[in-house]
Design a protein around this motif. Structure first.
Motif, mmCIF file in Angstrom:
data_model
loop_
_atom_site.group_PDB
_atom_site.id
_atom_site.type_symbol
_atom_site.label_atom_id
_atom_site.label_comp_id
_atom_site.label_asym_id
_atom_site.label_seq_id
_atom_site.Cartn_x
_atom_site.Cartn_y
_atom_site.Cartn_z
ATOM 1 N N VAL A 90 12.379 6.188 -0.409
ATOM 2 C CA VAL A 90 11.281 5.240 -0.586
ATOM 3 C C VAL A 90 11.795 3.806 -0.689
ATOM 4 C CG1 VAL A 90 11.217 5.398 -3.117
ATOM 5 C CG2 VAL A 90 9.142 4.847 -1.872
ATOM 6 N N GLY A 91 10.990 2.906 -0.155
ATOM 7 C CA GLY A 91 11.250 1.485 -0.308
ATOM 8 C C GLY A 91 10.008 0.832 -0.888
ATOM 9 N N TYR A 92 10.204 -0.229 -1.616
ATOM 10 C CA TYR A 92 9.083 -0.987 -2.184
ATOM 11 C C TYR A 92 9.011 -2.361 -1.547
ATOM 12 C CZ TYR A 92 8.977 2.522 -5.854
ATOM 13 O OH TYR A 92 8.899 3.706 -6.541
ATOM 14 N N LEU A 93 7.829 -2.728 -1.148
ATOM 15 C CA LEU A 93 7.554 -4.076 -0.669
ATOM 16 C C LEU A 93 7.014 -4.822 -1.884
ATOM 17 C CD1 LEU A 93 5.863 -5.086 2.598
ATOM 18 C CD2 LEU A 93 5.112 -6.113 0.479
ATOM 19 N N ASN A 94 7.741 -5.828 -2.330
ATOM 20 C CA ASN A 94 7.386 -6.564 -3.536
ATOM 21 C C ASN A 94 7.215 -8.063 -3.258
ATOM 22 O OD1 ASN A 94 7.624 -4.264 -5.211
ATOM 23 N ND2 ASN A 94 9.833 -4.571 -5.399
ATOM 24 N N ARG A 95 6.433 -8.686 -4.081
ATOM 25 C CA ARG A 95 6.255 -10.134 -4.136
ATOM 26 C C ARG A 95 6.021 -10.807 -2.779
ATOM 27 N NH1 ARG A 95 8.334 -8.333 -8.119
ATOM 28 N NH2 ARG A 95 10.509 -8.125 -7.613
ATOM 29 N N LEU A 96 5.219 -10.161 -1.951
ATOM 30 C CA LEU A 96 4.818 -10.805 -0.700
ATOM 31 C C LEU A 96 4.042 -12.066 -1.067
ATOM 32 C CD1 LEU A 96 4.506 -10.816 2.384
ATOM 33 C CD2 LEU A 96 2.416 -9.479 2.066
ATOM 34 N N PRO A 125 11.708 6.570 4.846
ATOM 35 C CA PRO A 125 10.513 7.123 5.480
ATOM 36 C C PRO A 125 9.182 6.486 5.061
ATOM 37 C CG PRO A 125 11.353 8.656 3.848
ATOM 38 C CD PRO A 125 12.312 7.502 3.896
ATOM 39 N N GLU A 126 9.150 5.813 3.895
ATOM 40 C CA GLU A 126 7.879 5.211 3.482
ATOM 41 C C GLU A 126 8.101 3.956 2.650
ATOM 42 O OE1 GLU A 126 6.384 7.369 -0.530
ATOM 43 O OE2 GLU A 126 6.421 8.661 1.237
ATOM 44 N N ILE A 127 7.100 3.081 2.713
ATOM 45 C CA ILE A 127 7.076 1.836 1.940
ATOM 46 C C ILE A 127 5.898 1.919 0.982
ATOM 47 C CG2 ILE A 127 6.746 -0.667 2.054
ATOM 48 C CD1 ILE A 127 9.400 0.192 3.233
ATOM 49 N N ASN A 128 6.136 1.590 -0.270
ATOM 50 C CA ASN A 128 5.096 1.627 -1.293
ATOM 51 C C ASN A 128 4.828 0.233 -1.845
ATOM 52 O OD1 ASN A 128 4.453 4.621 -2.132
ATOM 53 N ND2 ASN A 128 6.625 4.515 -1.606
ATOM 54 N N ILE A 129 3.570 0.023 -2.249
ATOM 55 C CA ILE A 129 3.171 -1.221 -2.897
ATOM 56 C C ILE A 129 2.207 -0.892 -4.025
ATOM 57 C CG2 ILE A 129 3.457 -2.693 -0.845
ATOM 58 C CD1 ILE A 129 0.377 -2.555 -0.490
ATOM 59 N N PHE A 160 -5.821 -5.101 -15.706
ATOM 60 C CA PHE A 160 -6.445 -4.600 -14.479
ATOM 61 C C PHE A 160 -5.848 -3.240 -14.142
ATOM 62 C CE2 PHE A 160 -2.994 -7.572 -13.436
ATOM 63 C CZ PHE A 160 -2.120 -6.732 -12.776
ATOM 64 N N ASP A 161 -6.546 -2.492 -13.291
ATOM 65 C CA ASP A 161 -6.011 -1.238 -12.762
ATOM 66 C C ASP A 161 -5.111 -1.562 -11.575
ATOM 67 O OD1 ASP A 161 -7.571 0.102 -14.611
ATOM 68 O OD2 ASP A 161 -9.126 0.648 -13.166
ATOM 69 N N VAL A 162 -4.128 -0.711 -11.336
ATOM 70 C CA VAL A 162 -3.212 -0.884 -10.208
ATOM 71 C C VAL A 162 -3.529 0.160 -9.150
ATOM 72 C CG1 VAL A 162 -0.793 -0.828 -9.452
ATOM 73 C CG2 VAL A 162 -1.394 -1.838 -11.674
ATOM 74 N N LEU A 163 -3.739 -0.318 -7.933
ATOM 75 C CA LEU A 163 -3.933 0.559 -6.783
ATOM 76 C C LEU A 163 -2.589 0.675 -6.071
ATOM 77 C CD1 LEU A 163 -5.705 2.142 -4.745
ATOM 78 C CD2 LEU A 163 -6.029 -0.043 -3.547
ATOM 79 N N PHE A 164 -2.123 1.907 -5.934
ATOM 80 C CA PHE A 164 -0.880 2.147 -5.194
ATOM 81 C C PHE A 164 -1.246 2.471 -3.749
ATOM 82 C CE2 PHE A 164 0.203 3.020 -9.591
ATOM 83 C CZ PHE A 164 1.338 2.242 -9.730
ATOM 84 N N MET A 165 -0.436 1.958 -2.846
ATOM 85 C CA MET A 165 -0.638 2.191 -1.418
ATOM 86 C C MET A 165 0.712 2.505 -0.797
ATOM 87 S SD MET A 165 -3.353 -0.892 -0.554
ATOM 88 C CE MET A 165 -4.091 -0.079 0.882
ATOM 89 N N LYS A 166 0.666 3.209 0.331
ATOM 90 C CA LYS A 166 1.924 3.492 1.024
ATOM 91 C C LYS A 166 1.740 3.385 2.525
ATOM 92 C CE LYS A 166 2.995 7.499 -0.587
ATOM 93 N NZ LYS A 166 3.650 8.781 -0.858
ATOM 94 N N TYR A 167 2.849 3.177 3.185
ATOM 95 C CA TYR A 167 2.915 3.090 4.640
ATOM 96 C C TYR A 167 4.002 4.047 5.082
ATOM 97 C CZ TYR A 167 3.441 1.177 9.338
ATOM 98 O OH TYR A 167 3.502 1.024 10.694
ATOM 99 N N TYR A 168 3.652 4.956 5.973
ATOM 100 C CA TYR A 168 4.629 5.903 6.511
ATOM 101 C C TYR A 168 5.273 5.291 7.742
ATOM 102 C CZ TYR A 168 2.298 9.192 3.423
ATOM 103 O OH TYR A 168 1.762 9.807 2.320
ATOM 104 N N LEU A 169 6.574 5.111 7.681
ATOM 105 C CA LEU A 169 7.298 4.524 8.810
ATOM 106 C C LEU A 169 7.430 5.551 9.923
ATOM 107 C CD1 LEU A 169 9.945 2.673 6.710
ATOM 108 C CD2 LEU A 169 8.259 1.586 8.179
#
Length: 171
Positions: A90-96, A125-129, A160-169
């Motif tokens: 897993v990879g995280y996309l942070n602070r865009l 294989p995937e990016i999470n935010i 606030f609530d956090v919504l997690f999202m992912k992108y499958y590479l």
């Protein structure tokens, strides 16, 4: 007639270093101020919100192994993004972050695609935010880029609530 200014602009995305920590802190902080105002975020209710980001925080991110990329137009910083890989899966996309004066030009999407490409070189294989769940404009923007929702969580220390999202590479 083509816009001469646009035709002569040089746009680059490059890896940042600790020497860029002050510039990164400025981009992240300024780019997130409007979000803090919109959602009532203060230092008291969320001291770790990116609108309060500073150079020490950026340096701590680098020390943890987070990697930053800067988007520049004619050598002027316009935006940045961070990539973190806690494990091979897993990879995280942070602070865009895109400075307000440079928004609506595709810079954010270019930075996201850059992280996708970079993650592919590492076999991730995937990016999470994680985003503010109530920020539906941002959620919809990420969905257009191919992210899918991956759970909602309430944290007692966040206003606030956090919504997690992912992108499958795809390879």
């Amino acid at each position: 007639m083509p816009d001469q200014k646009a035709a002569t602009q040089s746009m680059t995305i490059s890896a940042a270093s600790t020497e860029d920590a002050k510039a990164i802190a400025k981009i992240v902080s300024l780019s997130n101020k409007d979000v803090a105002v919109k959602f009532g975020i203060t230092k008291e209710n969320n001291p770790k919100h990116p609108s309060f980001y500073d150079e020490a925080w950026a340096l701590a991110d680098f020390e943890r192994g987070e990697e930053y990329f800067l988007y520049k137009i004619n050598d002027e910083n316009a935006g940045c993004v961070a990539f973190e890989q806690p494990n091979p899966e897993v990879g995280y996309l942070n602070r865009l972050s895109v400075l307000p004066a440079y928004r609506k030009r595709g810079i954010g999407a270019a930075l996201v695609r850059h992280v996708f490409q970079y993650a592919r070189t590492k076999g991730v294989p995937e990016i999470n935010i994680g985003i503010i769940a109530e920020n539906t404009d941002l959620m919809n923007w990420y969905i257009k880029l191919g992210f899918v929702e991956n759970g909602l969580k309430k944290f007692p220390h966040l206003p606030f609530d956090v919504l997690f999202m992912k992108y499958y590479l795809r390879y």
